[in-house]
Design an enzyme around this catalytic site. Structure first.
Site, PDB file in Angstrom:
ATOM      1  N   LYS A 116     -41.513  24.540 -15.046  1.00  0.00           N
ATOM      2  CA  LYS A 116     -40.702  25.645 -15.845  1.00  0.00           C
ATOM      3  C   LYS A 116     -41.606  26.669 -16.694  1.00  0.00           C
ATOM      4  CE  LYS A 116     -36.865  23.454 -17.499  1.00  0.00           C
ATOM      5  NZ  LYS A 116     -36.687  22.181 -16.763  1.00  0.00           N
ATOM      6  N   GLU A 183     -41.071  29.129 -25.948  1.00  0.00           N
ATOM      7  CA  GLU A 183     -40.944  30.333 -25.315  1.00  0.00           C
ATOM      8  C   GLU A 183     -39.342  30.539 -26.712  1.00  0.00           C
ATOM      9  OE1 GLU A 183     -38.431  29.461 -21.576  1.00  0.00           O
ATOM     10  OE2 GLU A 183     -36.796  29.302 -22.876  1.00  0.00           O
ATOM     11  N   HIS A 218     -28.068  21.918 -25.891  1.00  0.00           N
ATOM     12  CA  HIS A 218     -28.624  22.683 -24.946  1.00  0.00           C
ATOM     13  C   HIS A 218     -27.801  22.187 -23.002  1.00  0.00           C
ATOM     14  CE1 HIS A 218     -31.035  24.658 -27.924  1.00  0.00           C
ATOM     15  NE2 HIS A 218     -31.125  23.744 -28.267  1.00  0.00           N
ATOM     16  N   GLU A 258     -31.566  30.814 -13.526  1.00  0.00           N
ATOM     17  CA  GLU A 258     -30.902  31.145 -14.428  1.00  0.00           C
ATOM     18  C   GLU A 258     -31.395  31.746 -14.775  1.00  0.00           C
ATOM     19  OE1 GLU A 258     -30.110  27.410 -16.351  1.00  0.00           O
ATOM     20  OE2 GLU A 258     -29.041  25.799 -14.885  1.00  0.00           O
ATOM     21  N   GLU A 270     -35.035  29.643 -15.598  1.00  0.00           N
ATOM     22  CA  GLU A 270     -35.633  28.953 -14.992  1.00  0.00           C
ATOM     23  C   GLU A 270     -35.444  28.702 -13.432  1.00  0.00           C
ATOM     24  OE1 GLU A 270     -34.849  24.440 -16.077  1.00  0.00           O
ATOM     25  OE2 GLU A 270     -33.849  25.350 -17.252  1.00  0.00           O
ATOM     26  N   ARG A 274     -32.215  22.100  -6.770  1.00  0.00           N
ATOM     27  CA  ARG A 274     -31.955  20.962  -6.427  1.00  0.00           C
ATOM     28  C   ARG A 274     -29.705  21.558  -6.673  1.00  0.00           C
ATOM     29  NH1 ARG A 274     -28.777  20.180 -11.407  1.00  0.00           N
ATOM     30  NH2 ARG A 274     -30.688  21.246 -13.589  1.00  0.00           N
TER      31      ARG A 274
END
Length: 631
Positions: A116, A183, A218, A258, A270, A274
């Site tokens: 990321k 972040e 999360h 996202e 990120e 997949r």
């Protein structure tokens, strides 16, 4: 052409991939750990291969064993599902090097987006290097993987190092990579994502947006498509950024970009290289099968110039075997019965009689509703969940129903802090007051046919049940006309069905029993013994393991006799690749410490005892642990 696909995964997603392959005439190979030898994904595949040697929790991370299994079973392609090795570039290369088709993006694209930190740099976003008070709150996040593992919100600078270590340990356990980064944490933001699908001929589709803001730890709980309330300008910006991310790495296949949306501004988070857990809502809205498209793209077929048009709205709820009222503790045990009624899609890796174990994510199923409007889809999903038959471990079903019917969600005003604000209200027990009586009458039905009635008046029969942590006592009588109880009219009483007339309203109660566990409609009860064992109690202040797991850490310097503060972390249990914090229930002294790092424990195992400074406090706080000793 692909003829046989090995599914390098387990559970719900493995079953889902097998279903599409079967519809397309493609044979399937399942792989499994020893713990999954009789799992549903093994039973539905055409053939299965045991992955030897590894601990169950790590089996599906053994790429070398999976490639060997594919070759041995005669597969010509591998589908990774999501999680495990789905975003592992080395595994993708190993599959290709073995002469197999990789149903996923190129290893180089995975590599570019798998970290990321590198992905953010690619999109022009820099992670925080030197965190100061001015930067708080911040989010510590695993550089690899997802699913909420390896993520911690930090609000105090003094907590940063400890949370970074904990996140790194959790990430290493889940993904084999302990790298984390920091972040900014955006309060009140919405989690919005864009589904992309790209072929090897230069075409990139964007298949709308999804909102995944309702999350715990999360990890997403409820998702929907399209994301409600976005302006056309913001939607176009999100689509453009998603295409930019895909083209920047030469992406091929299905992927998701996202974002965190605050107001009318989008922050890149990120790219997941997949299939996403929540992909069914996009499939419902666009009328596509993303797994089938993944296979077609892997075979070299080109996409049409334009994607299909969106129709209606879809909402997905993740049904977990967990207890939201008790720190989302994962639950295990036998799933006796499981069915969801109505015109909804059910993606699951479990069937009646299966066991939910301790080694993997507690996702029981995904339930998806599609309708012309958002309000209709939400109503349809809430109704299906409310009427679902789930006889087994505790689940988050009631939380899902209440969340879908919450005013804030109904109006599309939710954000990632939804459960921080509303969890207490959403998890308040709401026991059907007549469920214990119905259970008792159903149990008494057999005896009433063999002379339970007496000519002379006698004392009523008494039964006790535990419901949502509270004890309920019910009384009934055997009469000349059958079973009777005060306040209601018993219309019918049988072993599996009780009908009561309550103030003129006739109500039906379906009853099922499994040992001392009784299910009355959607209410779960535990039959209590007539004469409880007075010695089967734990000392006030006892901390019992809330779930099966492994003690992975004890607070530094913690020893018996040490003073502790209420809420102070004492030790950590790891279960299903997540670490769960066990805190002191009261301020006082740690009188007993039974936990040992590395030791596996079962639910109810005594971990520690905290003697409160005030005896009154100890009694109040310890009451949660009182009751029969765990068997």
């Amino acid at each position: 052409m692909i003829t046989t696909v090995l599914v390098a995964n387990r559970g719900e997603i493995a079953c889902r991939v097998v279903r599409t392959c079967r519809e397309g005439g493609i044979r399937t190979v399942a792989v499994h750990s020893d713990a999954d030898g009789n799992a549903l994904h093994v039973r539905v595949a055409d053939t299965a291969v045991r992955l030897p040697g590894s601990a169950p929790a790590d089996t599906y991370l053994r790429g070398d064993l999976i490639v060997k299994a594919a070759l041995a079973a005669g597969a010509d392609a591998v589908h990774p599902g999501y999680g495990f090795l789905s975003e592992n570039a080395d595994f993708a290369r190993a599959v290709r090097d073995a002469g197999l088709v990789w149903i996923g993006p190129p290893p180089e694209a995975i590599e570019a987006m798998a970290s990321k930190t590198r992905a953010k740099e690619l999109m022009g976003v820099e992670p925080l290097r030197n965190v100061t008070e001015a930067d708080l709150p911040v989010l510590v996040k695993a550089a690899a993987g997802g699913g909420g593992r390896g993520m911690r919100v930090v609000r105090r600078l003094a907590d940063l190092d400890g949370e970074r270590d904990a996140a790194g340990a959790e990430a290493a356990s889940a993904f084999g990579d302990g790298e984390v980064f920091v972040e900014p944490y955006v309060e009140g933001g919405r989690h919005v994502e864009v589904q992309v699908l790209a072929d090897a001929h230069g075409t990139v589709w964007t298949l709308g947006t999804r909102d995944c803001s309702l999350q715990r730890r999360h990890q997403k709980v409820i998702e929907e498509a399209p994301a409600p309330g976005l302006t056309p300008r913001l939607t176009d910006e999100l689509h453009a950024l998603a295409v930019r991310a895909a083209r920047a790495v030469g992406y091929v296949g299905a992927g998701t970009v996202e974002f965190l949306v605050a107001g009318d501004r989008a922050h890149f988070l990120e790219m997941n290289t997949r299939l996403q857990v929540e992909h069914p809502v996009t499939e419902a809205v666009f009328g596509v099968d993303l797994v089938a498209e993944q296979i077609r793209v892997a075979e070299g077929h080109a996409l049409a110039e334009e994607p299909p048009r969106a129709r209606g709205h879809a909402v997905e709820a993740r049904l977990y075997a967990e207890d939201p009222a008790h720190a989302w503790a994962p639950q295990t045990g036998r799933l006796h019965r499981f069915s969801v009624p109505g015109a909804v899609r059910l993606d699951t890796g479990y069937a009646d009689g299966d066991d939910i174990g301790v080694h993997y994510d507690p996702l029981l199923a995904k339930v998806v509703a599609h309708a012309p409007t958002r309000a209709e889809a939400v109503r349809k999903l809430a109704s299906a969940l409310e009427r679902a038959v789930i006889h087994g471990p505790v689940t988050n079903r009631d939380l899902l129903v209440r969340s879908l019917r919450h005013e804030e969600f109904a109006q599309g005003r939710m954000d990632t802090g939804f459960y921080d604000r509303h969890l207490t209200a959403l998890t308040e027990p709401a026991t059907d007051p007549h469920a214990p009586l119905a259970a008792a009458l159903a149990d008494a039905h057999g005896r009433s046919r063999f002379g339970g009635w007496r000519n002379l008046p006698s004392q009523p029969q008494v039964k006790r049940y535990a419901v949502a942590g509270e004890e309920h006592e019910v009384r009934y009588r055997h009469t000349r006309d059958g079973l009777a109880a005060d306040g209601v009219q018993v219309v019918h009483a049988a072993a599996e069905l009780v009908v009561l007339d309550v103030a003129g309203v006739r109500r039906r109660f379906r009853v099922s029993r499994y040992g001392d566990r009784v299910y009355v409609n959607t209410t779960a009860l535990t039959a209590l013994p007539r004469f409880p064992d007075p010695t089967a109690r734990h000392a006030p202040g006892s901390l019992l393991a809330p779930m099966p797991g492994t003690v992975v850490r004890i607070a530094e310097g913690l020893t018996e006799g040490a003073p502790v503060e209420a809420g102070q972390p004492l030790l950590w249990l790891e279960a299903m690749k997540m670490q769960h914090e066990i805190t002191a229930p009261v301020t006082g002294t740690l009188s007993t410490l039974r936990a040992v790092t590395g030791r596996q424990v079962e639910p109810g195992t005594l971990l520690a005892v905290v003697e409160a400074t005030s005896p009154g406090d100890a009694g109040n706080r310890a009451s949660d642990h009182d009751g029969p000793a765990p068997s």
